[in-house]
Write a protein that holds these residues in place. Structure first.
Motif, PDB file in Angstrom:
ATOM      1  N   PRO A  27       0.611  -1.204  -0.037  1.00  0.00           N
ATOM      2  CA  PRO A  27      -0.008   0.125  -0.094  1.00  0.00           C
ATOM      3  C   PRO A  27       0.941   1.209  -0.150  1.00  0.00           C
ATOM      4  O   PRO A  27       0.604   2.311  -0.334  1.00  0.00           O
ATOM      5  CB  PRO A  27      -0.673  -0.071   1.239  1.00  0.00           C
ATOM      6  N   GLN A  28       2.044   1.129   0.534  1.00  0.00           N
ATOM      7  CA  GLN A  28       3.010   2.536   0.371  1.00  0.00           C
ATOM      8  C   GLN A  28       3.130   2.743  -0.949  1.00  0.00           C
ATOM      9  O   GLN A  28       3.014   3.945  -1.365  1.00  0.00           O
ATOM     10  CB  GLN A  28       4.223   2.044   1.062  1.00  0.00           C
ATOM     11  N   LYS A  29       3.464   1.811  -1.872  1.00  0.00           N
ATOM     12  CA  LYS A  29       3.813   2.270  -3.274  1.00  0.00           C
ATOM     13  C   LYS A  29       2.633   2.415  -3.911  1.00  0.00           C
ATOM     14  O   LYS A  29       2.349   3.346  -4.680  1.00  0.00           O
ATOM     15  CB  LYS A  29       4.737   0.886  -3.675  1.00  0.00           C
ATOM     16  N   THR A  30       1.581   1.528  -3.524  1.00  0.00           N
ATOM     17  CA  THR A  30       0.421   1.641  -4.842  1.00  0.00           C
ATOM     18  C   THR A  30      -0.523   2.586  -4.367  1.00  0.00           C
ATOM     19  O   THR A  30      -1.262   3.106  -5.099  1.00  0.00           O
ATOM     20  CB  THR A  30      -0.260   0.237  -4.781  1.00  0.00           C
ATOM     21  N   PHE A  31      -0.360   3.242  -3.137  1.00  0.00           N
ATOM     22  CA  PHE A  31      -1.354   4.258  -2.840  1.00  0.00           C
ATOM     23  C   PHE A  31      -0.758   5.281  -1.944  1.00  0.00           C
ATOM     24  O   PHE A  31      -0.679   6.538  -2.334  1.00  0.00           O
ATOM     25  CB  PHE A  31      -2.438   3.536  -1.833  1.00  0.00           C
ATOM     26  N   VAL A  32       0.009   5.104  -0.967  1.00  0.00           N
ATOM     27  CA  VAL A  32       0.429   6.330  -0.098  1.00  0.00           C
ATOM     28  C   VAL A  32       1.337   7.258  -0.971  1.00  0.00           C
ATOM     29  O   VAL A  32       0.983   8.399  -0.919  1.00  0.00           O
ATOM     30  CB  VAL A  32       1.158   5.853   1.177  1.00  0.00           C
ATOM     31  N   ASP A  33       2.415   6.710  -1.691  1.00  0.00           N
ATOM     32  CA  ASP A  33       3.341   7.423  -2.229  1.00  0.00           C
ATOM     33  C   ASP A  33       2.559   8.542  -3.464  1.00  0.00           C
ATOM     34  O   ASP A  33       3.298   9.470  -3.785  1.00  0.00           O
ATOM     35  CB  ASP A  33       4.308   6.676  -3.124  1.00  0.00           C
ATOM     36  N   ALA A  34       1.539   8.126  -4.020  1.00  0.00           N
ATOM     37  CA  ALA A  34       0.877   9.058  -4.937  1.00  0.00           C
ATOM     38  C   ALA A  34       0.597  10.357  -4.060  1.00  0.00           C
ATOM     39  O   ALA A  34       0.525  11.472  -5.104  1.00  0.00           O
ATOM     40  CB  ALA A  34      -0.452   8.445  -5.291  1.00  0.00           C
ATOM     41  N   ASP A  35       0.196  10.456  -2.762  1.00  0.00           N
ATOM     42  CA  ASP A  35      -0.176  11.542  -2.382  1.00  0.00           C
ATOM     43  C   ASP A  35       0.000  11.190  -0.836  1.00  0.00           C
ATOM     44  O   ASP A  35      -1.001  11.210  -0.015  1.00  0.00           O
ATOM     45  CB  ASP A  35      -1.529  11.986  -2.407  1.00  0.00           C
ATOM     46  N   PRO A  36       1.239  11.415  -0.129  1.00  0.00           N
ATOM     47  CA  PRO A  36       1.428  11.120   1.252  1.00  0.00           C
ATOM     48  C   PRO A  36       0.650  12.146   2.302  1.00  0.00           C
ATOM     49  O   PRO A  36       0.434  11.742   3.349  1.00  0.00           O
ATOM     50  CB  PRO A  36       2.905  11.309   1.398  1.00  0.00           C
ATOM     51  N   ALA A  37       0.311  13.309   1.991  1.00  0.00           N
ATOM     52  CA  ALA A  37      -0.490  13.944   2.736  1.00  0.00           C
ATOM     53  C   ALA A  37      -1.929  13.731   2.916  1.00  0.00           C
ATOM     54  O   ALA A  37      -2.503  13.994   3.918  1.00  0.00           O
ATOM     55  CB  ALA A  37      -0.501  15.508   2.036  1.00  0.00           C
ATOM     56  N   THR A  38      -2.644  12.970   2.065  1.00  0.00           N
ATOM     57  CA  THR A  38      -3.859  12.554   2.041  1.00  0.00           C
ATOM     58  C   THR A  38      -3.923  11.015   1.946  1.00  0.00           C
ATOM     59  O   THR A  38      -4.851  10.567   2.789  1.00  0.00           O
ATOM     60  CB  THR A  38      -4.609  12.896   0.793  1.00  0.00           C
ATOM     61  N   ASN A  39      -3.156  10.385   1.879  1.00  0.00           N
ATOM     62  CA  ASN A  39      -3.329   8.726   1.605  1.00  0.00           C
ATOM     63  C   ASN A  39      -2.559   8.254   2.771  1.00  0.00           C
ATOM     64  O   ASN A  39      -1.349   8.514   2.729  1.00  0.00           O
ATOM     65  CB  ASN A  39      -2.785   8.359   0.287  1.00  0.00           C
ATOM     66  N   HIS A  40      -3.177   7.300   3.430  1.00  0.00           N
ATOM     67  CA  HIS A  40      -2.644   6.573   4.557  1.00  0.00           C
ATOM     68  C   HIS A  40      -3.121   5.229   4.687  1.00  0.00           C
ATOM     69  O   HIS A  40      -4.109   5.030   4.127  1.00  0.00           O
ATOM     70  CB  HIS A  40      -2.888   7.635   5.879  1.00  0.00           C
TER      71      HIS A  40
END
Length: 561
Positions: free
Chosen positions: A269-282
């Motif tokens: 999930p870090q690569k597939t989701f969080v890294d796209a927008d670390p301020a919003t995605n967790h």
């Protein structure tokens, strides 16, 4: 790797010792910490979640909480209390308090001022009715109140004024988590429907925070109840439940904001989701159990504790977790407890940091050599009698994390001189092996939670050895009279010190007998966005299990500042 906080403060440590039983202890009432108001008082206009029903439900409209297929399992009907399985704190819900008298009588104080969604009053009689309905129709008794599952069966459940009293035929303390999780229905609605598991409930009357607005056969929309008993804590105005997503679909929906929260499998999930927008995605994946190697203890060489101990040192669990969970999940403690949350239960002599078995192939080889498992001319080890060792490791095909873990485990054990290979079979086929005991080694799940008799105990007790028709927790067929006695006593323990002592028997068994070999913690998954709502459970605020305590986290959400 997700950073985790130690969850155990002094008050929490006491709660950890019991499956929900401490005399007249009133369950935890947590003050909600909210972000400041934005717009109309911090309200969240809409949240999008995945559907709770699978695609096979089609256009069937049914909100019956006891039906095999229902459109929502969470947002209409409610339980008596909510227990956070991570730290075992209990939050009052439809019941405000409880008291055990011994381990055979349990009394709940029922919350006053609650109304059903049709405006009629919710009462203790509704609670007693729900549990007695389960007696009349056993298929509804998922809490096991009227059976010997999880402890002694009930003799009676009766409403007395504003209380509901359970009388049991024997020790039943370990039933507490399942009792408080029972969803309560209205006697007025369900009193005349016959078998509740067959009733089609198209017009639900419930106590929950939402009511049904519309359903078009695939998209369910729920709206906030202004007269909900804790309406001031519900800031989400509309919930949309739609879609059964695979990992790729879910990742795309999350990244685009079409999905706000997700508990399904999402590799890396870090690569597939969080890294796209670390301020919003967790995301937050707290330990919710243990992924373990389960050897068949009735077959050689796994019947030899020395061989099992060698395997514990011979597996590079850090690398296994890296490949199976992308390093998100920590290496699991051999104690069988989810640490550090439950370190208060460790017996003397087992500090938390010493319960994690390190990767030490030199020691593993020494243990194997000393136990007589010598290497032959081909480089593979043999049994002490000289017969060859050939191991097949059963793996559930399609379980991506298990497959990745198995590949690394096999590579590690071959480095020790063991002739081992993985056999990837359908999950149903592996379940059949669990029932029959026809396997050598497999990856399995070890339950955690707060009911230690039926959590840890289920992996170790002879009462939970699988049968030819039912998969149970003790797939390795471990047998110990001392463990059986401890598990039996845990079903009736209402004393914190005694509970710790009994759990200590299980921990000592895990540390000295190696009946299963924990690899890494199994997660409770929570993947979320914070552009519409904040207050989700996280490592910094672990007030709820993100996967199992949705009703609780809904009371914490509000619009961001």
């Amino acid at each position: 790797m997700v950073q985790r906080k130690a969850l155990v403060a002094l008050a929490v440590a006491l709660l950890l010792l019991l499956p929900g039983c401490a005399g007249s202890r009133v369950a935890n009432e947590r003050k909600l910490q909210r972000a400041g108001p934005v717009g109309s008082g911090g309200d969240v206009a809409q949240l999008n979640l995945a559907a709770e029903s699978d695609a096979s439900i089609g256009g069937l409209v049914n909100y019956n909480p006891f039906a095999p297929k229902q459109l929502t399992k969470t947002w209409l009907y409610e339980p008596l209390m909510i227990q956070n399985s991570l730290d075992c704190t209990v939050t009052p819900w439809l019941a405000t308090a409880y008291r055990w008298q011994g381990a055979t009588r349990l009394t709940f104080d029922i919350r006053q001022g609650v109304t059903w969604s049709d405006g009629s009053p919710f009462t203790a009689a509704d609670v007693a009715f729900t549990f007695n309905l389960a007696k009349k129709y056993p298929a509804m008794d998922t809490a096991g109140v009227w059976t010997d599952i999880f402890g002694a069966k009930a003799v009676s459940v009766a409403a007395t004024g504003e209380q509901v009293v359970f009388e049991f035929s024997g020790d039943a303390a370990s039933k507490f988590p399942s009792i408080i999780s029972q969803l309560i229905v209205s006697e007025r609605q369900y009193g005349s429907v016959g078998d509740p598991t067959k009733y089609v409930d198209e017009a639900p009357v419930a106590t929950g925070p939402f009511t049904v607005d519309r359903y078009n056969g695939r998209r369910l929309e729920l709206v906030r109840r202004p007269d909900y008993w804790q309406a001031d804590k519900i800031k989400v105005q509309r919930l949309v439940l739609e879609g059964n997503y695979d990992a790729n679909q879910a990742a795309l929906k999350l990244r685009t904001g079409a999905l706000d929260f997700y508990t399904g499998e999402l590799p890396n999930p870090q690569k597939t989701f969080v890294d796209a927008d670390p301020a919003t995605n967790h995301f937050w994946y707290p330990p919710n159990g243990l992924t373990v190697l389960a050897p068949n203890l009735t077959a050689e060489p796994f019947s030899d504790v020395r061989f099992r101990e060698a395997l514990a040192y011979g597996v590079d669990k850090t690398t296994v977790s890296l490949k199976a969970t992308y390093g998100i999940m920590d290496v699991a403690s051999q104690s069988g407890l989810t640490l550090p949350a439950k370190k208060a239960l460790l017996p003397p002599g087992y500090p938390a940091d010493r319960t994690v078995i390190p990767f030490d192939p030199a020691r593993a080889n020494q243990l194997l050599d000393a136990a007589g498992y010598a290497k032959g001319a081909d480089g593979f080890r043999t049994d002490p009698d000289g017969s060859p060792i050939s191991i097949i490791m059963s793996v559930q095909a399609g379980f991506i994390d298990y497959e990745a873990a198995a590949d690394e485990v096999v590579a590690n054990l071959r480095q020790l001189g063991l002739d081992i290979r993985a056999n990837k079979a359908s999950p149903d086929s592996v379940d059949q092996q669990k029932k029959t005991g026809d396997f050598q080694l497999m990856i399995n799940f070890m339950a955690a939670g707060c009911d230690y008799a039926n959590g840890m105990g289920a992996t170790l007790s002879t009462s939970t050895i699988p049968t030819k028709t039912e998969v149970k927790g003790n797939v390795g067929r471990y047998s110990s009279p001392a463990v059986d006695a401890a598990v039996q006593q845990l079903t009736g323990s209402t004393d914190p010190a005694k509970t710790k002592e009994l759990v200590g028997v299980l921990v000592t068994t895990m540390m000295t007998q190696f009946p299963v070999l924990p690899i890494f913690y199994a997660p409770a998954r929570g993947v979320y966005r914070t552009d519409k709502a904040v207050g989700w459970p996280s490592a910094d605020d672990p007030y709820a299990n993100p996967q199992d305590n949705a009703r609780l986290w809904m009371t914490h959400l509000s619009a961001p500042r």
